[in-house]
Structures are given as C-alpha cells and as structure tokens.
Motif scaffolding. Structure first.
Motif, PDB file in Angstrom:
ATOM      1  N   ILE A 138       0.833  -1.206   0.000  1.00  0.00           N
ATOM      2  CA  ILE A 138       0.000   0.000   0.000  1.00  0.00           C
ATOM      3  C   ILE A 138       0.871   1.260   0.000  1.00  0.00           C
ATOM      4  O   ILE A 138       0.505   2.285  -0.578  1.00  0.00           O
ATOM      5  CB  ILE A 138      -0.966   0.007   1.199  1.00  0.00           C
ATOM      6  N   LEU A 139       2.057   1.155   0.625  1.00  0.00           N
ATOM      7  CA  LEU A 139       2.921   2.340   0.668  1.00  0.00           C
ATOM      8  C   LEU A 139       3.513   2.635  -0.710  1.00  0.00           C
ATOM      9  O   LEU A 139       3.758   3.802  -1.048  1.00  0.00           O
ATOM     10  CB  LEU A 139       4.035   2.154   1.697  1.00  0.00           C
ATOM     11  N   TYR A 155      -5.473  10.058 -12.267  1.00  0.00           N
ATOM     12  CA  TYR A 155      -5.224   8.626 -12.071  1.00  0.00           C
ATOM     13  C   TYR A 155      -4.931   8.029 -13.438  1.00  0.00           C
ATOM     14  O   TYR A 155      -5.606   8.367 -14.413  1.00  0.00           O
ATOM     15  CB  TYR A 155      -6.455   7.965 -11.471  1.00  0.00           C
ATOM     16  N   ALA A 230      -3.459  -3.406  -3.688  1.00  0.00           N
ATOM     17  CA  ALA A 230      -3.342  -2.186  -2.890  1.00  0.00           C
ATOM     18  C   ALA A 230      -2.646  -1.046  -3.637  1.00  0.00           C
ATOM     19  O   ALA A 230      -3.111   0.094  -3.571  1.00  0.00           O
ATOM     20  CB  ALA A 230      -2.625  -2.496  -1.585  1.00  0.00           C
ATOM     21  N   LEU A 233      -5.128   0.772  -6.103  1.00  0.00           N
ATOM     22  CA  LEU A 233      -6.413   1.314  -5.656  1.00  0.00           C
ATOM     23  C   LEU A 233      -6.546   2.803  -5.931  1.00  0.00           C
ATOM     24  O   LEU A 233      -7.587   3.272  -6.375  1.00  0.00           O
ATOM     25  CB  LEU A 233      -6.576   1.097  -4.150  1.00  0.00           C
ATOM     26  N   PHE A 234      -5.486   3.558  -5.629  1.00  0.00           N
ATOM     27  CA  PHE A 234      -5.613   5.004  -5.821  1.00  0.00           C
ATOM     28  C   PHE A 234      -4.501   5.545  -6.701  1.00  0.00           C
ATOM     29  O   PHE A 234      -4.085   6.681  -6.563  1.00  0.00           O
ATOM     30  CB  PHE A 234      -5.679   5.743  -4.484  1.00  0.00           C
ATOM     31  N   LEU A 237      -6.821   3.535 -10.052  1.00  0.00           N
ATOM     32  CA  LEU A 237      -8.243   3.549  -9.723  1.00  0.00           C
ATOM     33  C   LEU A 237      -8.941   2.399 -10.452  1.00  0.00           C
ATOM     34  O   LEU A 237      -8.462   1.281 -10.443  1.00  0.00           O
ATOM     35  CB  LEU A 237      -8.849   4.904 -10.080  1.00  0.00           C
ATOM     36  N   TYR A 263     -11.772  -6.828  -5.869  1.00  0.00           N
ATOM     37  CA  TYR A 263     -12.014  -6.114  -4.615  1.00  0.00           C
ATOM     38  C   TYR A 263     -13.349  -5.365  -4.668  1.00  0.00           C
ATOM     39  O   TYR A 263     -14.166  -5.469  -3.754  1.00  0.00           O
ATOM     40  CB  TYR A 263     -10.861  -5.153  -4.347  1.00  0.00           C
TER      41      TYR A 263
ATOM     42  N   THR B 248      -2.413  -5.527   3.315  1.00  0.00           N
ATOM     43  CA  THR B 248      -3.504  -4.588   3.157  1.00  0.00           C
ATOM     44  C   THR B 248      -4.839  -5.208   2.772  1.00  0.00           C
ATOM     45  O   THR B 248      -5.825  -5.109   3.498  1.00  0.00           O
ATOM     46  CB  THR B 248      -3.157  -3.557   2.069  1.00  0.00           C
ATOM     47  N   ALA B 273      -3.075  -0.052   7.343  1.00  0.00           N
ATOM     48  CA  ALA B 273      -3.069  -0.290   5.903  1.00  0.00           C
ATOM     49  C   ALA B 273      -4.490  -0.299   5.347  1.00  0.00           C
ATOM     50  O   ALA B 273      -4.767   0.264   4.279  1.00  0.00           O
ATOM     51  CB  ALA B 273      -2.356  -1.601   5.592  1.00  0.00           C
ATOM     52  N   LEU B 276      -5.835   3.205   5.051  1.00  0.00           N
ATOM     53  CA  LEU B 276      -5.351   3.877   3.844  1.00  0.00           C
ATOM     54  C   LEU B 276      -6.106   3.381   2.621  1.00  0.00           C
ATOM     55  O   LEU B 276      -6.564   4.168   1.789  1.00  0.00           O
ATOM     56  CB  LEU B 276      -3.857   3.597   3.655  1.00  0.00           C
ATOM     57  N   ALA B 277      -6.247   2.054   2.512  1.00  0.00           N
ATOM     58  CA  ALA B 277      -6.881   1.479   1.325  1.00  0.00           C
ATOM     59  C   ALA B 277      -8.315   1.965   1.185  1.00  0.00           C
ATOM     60  O   ALA B 277      -8.796   2.219   0.088  1.00  0.00           O
ATOM     61  CB  ALA B 277      -6.839  -0.041   1.398  1.00  0.00           C
ATOM     62  N   LEU B 278      -9.014   2.109   2.316  1.00  0.00           N
ATOM     63  CA  LEU B 278     -10.432   2.457   2.235  1.00  0.00           C
ATOM     64  C   LEU B 278     -10.665   3.945   2.047  1.00  0.00           C
ATOM     65  O   LEU B 278     -11.601   4.348   1.367  1.00  0.00           O
ATOM     66  CB  LEU B 278     -11.145   2.003   3.505  1.00  0.00           C
ATOM     67  N   PHE B 280      -8.284   6.440   1.046  1.00  0.00           N
ATOM     68  CA  PHE B 280      -7.499   7.167   0.058  1.00  0.00           C
ATOM     69  C   PHE B 280      -8.262   7.447  -1.240  1.00  0.00           C
ATOM     70  O   PHE B 280      -8.264   8.574  -1.737  1.00  0.00           O
ATOM     71  CB  PHE B 280      -6.199   6.415  -0.240  1.00  0.00           C
ATOM     72  N   PRO B 281      -8.932   6.435  -1.814  1.00  0.00           N
ATOM     73  CA  PRO B 281      -9.518   6.674  -3.145  1.00  0.00           C
ATOM     74  C   PRO B 281     -10.527   7.815  -3.172  1.00  0.00           C
ATOM     75  O   PRO B 281     -10.687   8.466  -4.194  1.00  0.00           O
ATOM     76  CB  PRO B 281     -10.202   5.340  -3.471  1.00  0.00           C
ATOM     77  N   MET B 292      -1.533  10.783   4.656  1.00  0.00           N
ATOM     78  CA  MET B 292      -0.083  10.732   4.466  1.00  0.00           C
ATOM     79  C   MET B 292       0.622  10.560   5.814  1.00  0.00           C
ATOM     80  O   MET B 292       1.622   9.842   5.918  1.00  0.00           O
ATOM     81  CB  MET B 292       0.409  12.018   3.793  1.00  0.00           C
ATOM     82  N   ALA B 295       0.259   7.061   6.694  1.00  0.00           N
ATOM     83  CA  ALA B 295       1.178   6.266   5.874  1.00  0.00           C
ATOM     84  C   ALA B 295       2.590   6.346   6.433  1.00  0.00           C
ATOM     85  O   ALA B 295       3.320   5.353   6.471  1.00  0.00           O
ATOM     86  CB  ALA B 295       1.154   6.743   4.424  1.00  0.00           C
TER      87      ALA B 295
END
Lengths: 303, 322
Positions: A138-139, A155, A230, A233-234, A237, A263, B248, B273, B276-278, B280-281, B292, B295
């Motif tokens: 994720i990082l 994105y 992960a 995801l962003f 997208l 997901y 994650t 984690a 962040l995943a949930l 962030f988008p 951040m 993170a």
C-alpha cells in the motif's frame, strides 16, 4: 501405530503375562506424539490452498466463458458482462512496471554481483533493496500517488505501473544478483584471461549463463505484480471502459485491473458481480500460477 | 582488470589490445550499472522523503493527538489513529502466533527427515503456492469461506466463555479473528521458507552428535537443532511480523473497518493499511494530509521491524560461518 497402545500404565497391566514386547519409554512416546502433531499441522497448513483452489474452480469455473474476456463489467442489476478491460489493464500496467523495473534491476544486479560486490555502495544498495522487499504494497501506492498522480493530476495506467515497478525492482535485483553469483568463477577468469573487458565478460559469459535463473526472478516479480491490488487502488483507480479511446490508447486515464475488480465486486450485494469476482479470481490465480510454473521450468539450475 | 595490460602488437597476429571503442563501451556500461544501483538508493530516499514531506502539514495540524485520538470523522475534522494502530499490532500478533506455529512446524517437518524427498517436494510446492495466491483472492475466500466456517465455533465460545474478554462479543460478519487467520496463512510461507534455511544451515555433525548420545528424534530437534538455528528462526518470525503489519487487502476486506479498541477477537477492528486502502480513493485534500501522516507511521513501523529482521538474519548468517 502400535506405540500408542502401550501408552498408559493401565494398558500394560491388562496383559498380565510378562510380555516380550519392549516397554516403551515415555520419551519415545513423546517423540511419537510430536511427530503426529507435526504431520497434523503440516496437513492443516495445506488445507487453505486446496480450499481456495476448490472454491475458485467450482464458483469461478461455473461463470467462466468466452464472454467474460470480451465484455465490459456490468453495472448494478445488469446481467452478463465480463472483465475484458480489467484483464487488458492488468497486462498494460504489469508491462509498464516490467519495462521500468527489469532494465534498472538487472543493471543494478550486474553492479552488485560483478563490478563492485564488496564496495560500500553495493552494501548500502543491497540493504536498501532488502528493505524495499519488505515495503507494504500500500505504501508503494501512496508513493506513486504522491509522485505521479499529484504531478500529472490524473489517475492513470503509468501511475499504477510505477507503483508496481517499485515492488518488482527489489525482487529483480536480489534474484538476479544471486543468479549471477552462481556463475562459476573459472568461466569468468577464463574470459578475463583472454583480455576481455568487464563488459565483454558480462555480456558474453555471465549474462548468458545466468539467464535462466535471472528469468525465474523476473517472472516471480511479474507474478507478484500481477496479483497486487493495494498499489493500484488510488493510482490507476478503476474504470468501466476500455483503455482504448477512439482507436488510440488512453493511457492517462483511470485504468481497470483484475485485482481491483475483484475487490470492488467482492462487497457488492449482486450475485452476478460476485460470480464475476470469483471468475476473475480464477483467471488471476491461473495467470499467477502459470507464470510461477513456467519460471520453475526455466530456472532449473544448470550447474 | 579495468585496464587490460597492453600487448605489443605484431602485425601478423590476430591478437590485439581492446580498441578504444571497446574501452569506451566498457566504461559506459559500467557507469550504467552504477546508475542502476543509484536508482535503488534514490528510490528508497524519495519514498521516505515524499511520504514524510507530504505528511508534514498533517503533523503540524494534528501533532501527537493524531496518534492518541480514537475518532476518525472527516466532517468534524477529527482524525485519530489509535484504534488503527491497536488493530494493526493486535491482528499481526495473533497472525504471528498462528502462522509462526504452523510455519515453524512446517519448516521442521520439511528439513528433519520426516518425509521421503518426493513427498517433501510436494509439501514445499504447497507452501510456495500458498505464497503465490494474491491477497485479494484470500480476501474473497475469507469473506465467503472462513467467516461462515468459524461462525459456529465463535458463537459457542462467546456463549460458553463470554466472560473472558477475548470472546466478549459475537462475530457479526467481518472481524479480527477471520482477518488474523487469513493473515496467518499469508505469512506462513515467509516464516516456513526462512526457518527452513536456518534449520538446514545447522551442520550435519551437530545432529549426528546428538543422535549418537542416544537422543530421540525430537529431543535432538528441540534441544539441539532448533536452539542452534534459533537466531535464524527468530529472524523469520520478525520478517513474518513485518509482512503481517503491512498486509492490506485481505485485512481491508475482512477486518470490518470499525474504529474501536477491543480485546475481543470477534469484534470488528481496523488497521493502518486498511484505513489507507479504504479512505485514500475518495479523500479530499484535507484528508490526504492526514492519510499521508498515517502512511508515514505505517512506514516507520514496518521499516523498523523489517530492518530489525534483516539485521538478525545477517547476524545469524555470520554466526553460521564461524
């Protein structure tokens, strides 16, 4: 198996006649029981794999047909549909990641294995690569978001590819370095003895000899990247449309991928989407497993 | 080796010193290889500075309250990640207990002559395939297989032993235990692989000496071989912990994402984690700064655990050579 019978004192007192059977010491019994425990735990640890594969084949296999590879994801209550755009998106982004990570990784590995294996730079870089292998995926996504998404303002597939490249790079570096270290020193010495430069030795001796093992590492990295969710995801997208727009590649727009599709669909209350999530999982696992198996065939050590 | 020694050129010989072109190519190639190494270092540095730099506004605004607060509400501009830190550590520790037990048993099973080589290869492949399955697929499997499978057991535990805080709530779908179970499966291959290396590095002589003194198979394993490999096994556990802390997707799908601190294994929780995943988008600029910050904290935790793991492994390797 017979050992267990003589475990308790009651069991031995039942056979009143002095038996010829050897008395089992407590410590042998303990050893036997621990062996049983290990067998059981090894089998228990294997159950999840078979359970996952069973579910994928029964639930995913049921939905798998040609249509799912060519159609776009369905919305809400729609029936049918597929994940063609997500499959393509996964290939595009893993491709971008490979284009970044493989050349850089192999060049770095050449330095680490051949040019300056004990230099300070090499030690620091090796440590950095090991640290990066433990980086939560994720990082890598957060990093790619900060570097690419915020800079380009959108994105996109390259942002996703960059995030995946960050995860692939250390795997490529470390496995390629190991592969090159396995090349017998006499072969290199022979080449140096003929007056070859470093470059000639690396291109004509080290790389060709180490290539199968390097490919194994590359393919493992590709397999890992293909399954990552992960980091996408962003950065990439998701998108319900093809990556093509009016005949040309629209790279700089949100891009679908199999993993993110699974997901997104996993939490939906619609059966159709759920079936597609299982089918997409089956396809994703098949891709990953095939890459893994092929890499194993390639990577059989030659020496 | 960098400057091949110059051979006096005889005109009738095919021997010749490298041309200046060859030397130029050599120099360029070596520079390129060095560049590759520098890219790795720059990447790691950029990662730390980029995430750290983007976190600064969040740090200035919320300071330490961010770490000790336990409300996450975008509308009220209240951000606290204590529950997420708690959930990250708690789920990782449970996963480490389960995954560590099975991973180390598996490593002993595979290295200490329990199996004919062919069967050992089968189990080794199983472990490797477990590692190959993507985490999002584990998440899907967890939702539709693990949660229904453990629900009867958790209900029974709650009704019979509800007074123990670990079983204090019922499992209402996603929760800490299913998440930790799936996490355990995901870190098992790491622990098994690294412990196997440590166990196989124990010299055969040591093992034979133990057997020669009349130990049983397991006395030799538990009292001689495992202690000899203990540093490596410890390193394996630390690396497994590092993976568990940063995992994650499976957690985002299984843990329930509820900001609460509870000892109960069955209550929903949250991890850094997953947070962040949930979030962030769909985050706006305000939320991005605090994400951040989160993170950055996740990075500090996982990097320090991983660096500790690598150092332990390096120490173990040095010990073996002596």
């Amino acid at each position: 198996m017979s050992v267990a019978k003589f475990s308790g004192s009651s069991a031995s007192s039942l056979s009143a006649a002095p038996s010829l059977q050897r008395k089992i010491e407590g410590r042998s019994l303990r050893s036997f029981l621990l062996t049983c425990l290990t067998w059981v735990s090894a089998i228990v640890a294997s159950i999840p794999l078979f359970s996952v594969l069973y579910m994928l084949i029964t639930r995913g296999g049921a939905r798998l047909n040609l249509e799912v590879f060519t159609e776009l994801p369905p919305a809400g209550f729609e029936t049918g549909g597929g994940f063609g755009n997500a499959l393509l998106g996964t290939f595009v982004m893993v491709g971008i990641a490979a284009l970044i990570a493989i050349p850089v990784g192999i060049m770095a590995a050449i330095f680490l294995a051949e040019l300056g294996p004990v230099s300070k730079l090499a030690n620091v870089a090796r440590f950095a690569a090991k640290t990066l292998t433990g980086l939560p995926s994720i990082l890598a996504g957060v990093f790619a978001y900060a570097m690419v998404v915020l800079t380009t303002g959108t994105y996109s597939a390259p942002a996703g590819g960059f995030a995946l490249a960050v995860l692939m790079l250390p795997i490529v570096v470390l496995t390629a370095e190991e592969a090159m270290k396995m090349v017998p020193k006499i072969m290199k010495d022979a080449a140096y003895g003929m007056g070859s430069t470093d470059t000639q030795v690396i291109w004509k001796v080290v790389l060709p000899t180490a290539m199968p093992a390097i490919l194994t590492g590359v393919m493992l990295a590709v397999a890992r990247a293909a399954g990552e969710t992960a980091p996408l995801l962003f950065t990439a997208l998701f998108s319900n449309y093809w990556i093509f727009e009016d005949g040309h590649l629209a790279l700089m727009s949100p891009t679908a991928s199999l993993a993110v599709l699974i997901y997104n669909f996993s939490g939906m209350p619609f059966d159709n989407q759920l079936e597609l999530a299982w089918a997409a999982s089956l396809v994703l696992v098949l891709i990953v497993l095939i890459v893994n198996i092929v890499s194993r065939i390639f990577g059989k050590p030659r020496f | 080796m960098n400057k091949p020694f110059v051979v006096p050129v005889k005109l009738d010989s095919i021997c010749q010193p490298p041309s200046s072109m060859v030397l130029l190519v050599d120099r360029a190639f070596r520079a390129l290889a060095r560049l590759g190494v520098i890219v790795i270092l720059v990447l790691l540095a950029a990662l730390v500075f980029e995430i750290g730099g983007k976190a600064i506004p969040g740090i200035q605004k919320y300071g330490l309250d961010f770490i000790t607060g336990n409300v996450w509400d975008v509308n009220q501009h209240k951000f606290g990640i204590l529950p997420a830190i708690w959930g990250t550590l708690y789920s990782a520790l449970i996963a480490l207990l389960i995954g560590g037990f099975f991973g180390i048993s598996m490593a002993i099973f595979l290295t200490q002559d329990f199996l004919p080589p062919r069967l050992a290869a089968v189990f080794r492949t199983i472990v490797e395939l477990l590692a190959a399955i993507p985490s999002v697929v584990y998440g899907l499997w967890g939702i539709y297989v693990v949660i229904p499978a453990i629900r009867p057991l958790t209900d029974w535990l709650h009704h019979s032993f509800g007074w123990i805080p670990f079983f204090g709530t019922t499992l209402s779908g996603p929760g800490l235990l299913p998440a930790a179970l799936v996490l355990a499966i995901m870190i098992l291959p790491t622990i098994a692989a690294v412990s196997q290396d440590a166990l196989s590095a124990v010299p055969l002589k040591t093992k034979q000496a133990a057997h020669g003194m009349g130990t049983t198979h397991w006395e030799a394993i538990l009292q001689v071989i495992v202690p000899a490999a203990s540093t490596g096994i410890f390193g394996a556990l630390v690396l497994g912990l590092g993976r568990a802390l940063g995992e994650t997707m499976a957690l985002a799908m299984l843990i329930g994402n509820s900001n609460q601190i509870s000892l109960s294994l069955f209550s929903p929780a949250n991890t850094l984690a997953a947070l962040l995943a949930l979030n962030f988008p769909e985050a706006g600029p305000n939320e991005i700064e605090v994400l951040m910050y989160a993170a950055l904290i996740l990075m500090l935790i996982t990097l320090s655990v991983n660096i500790a793991g690598s150092l332990i492994m390096a120490y173990a390797k040095r010990g073996n050579k002596k």
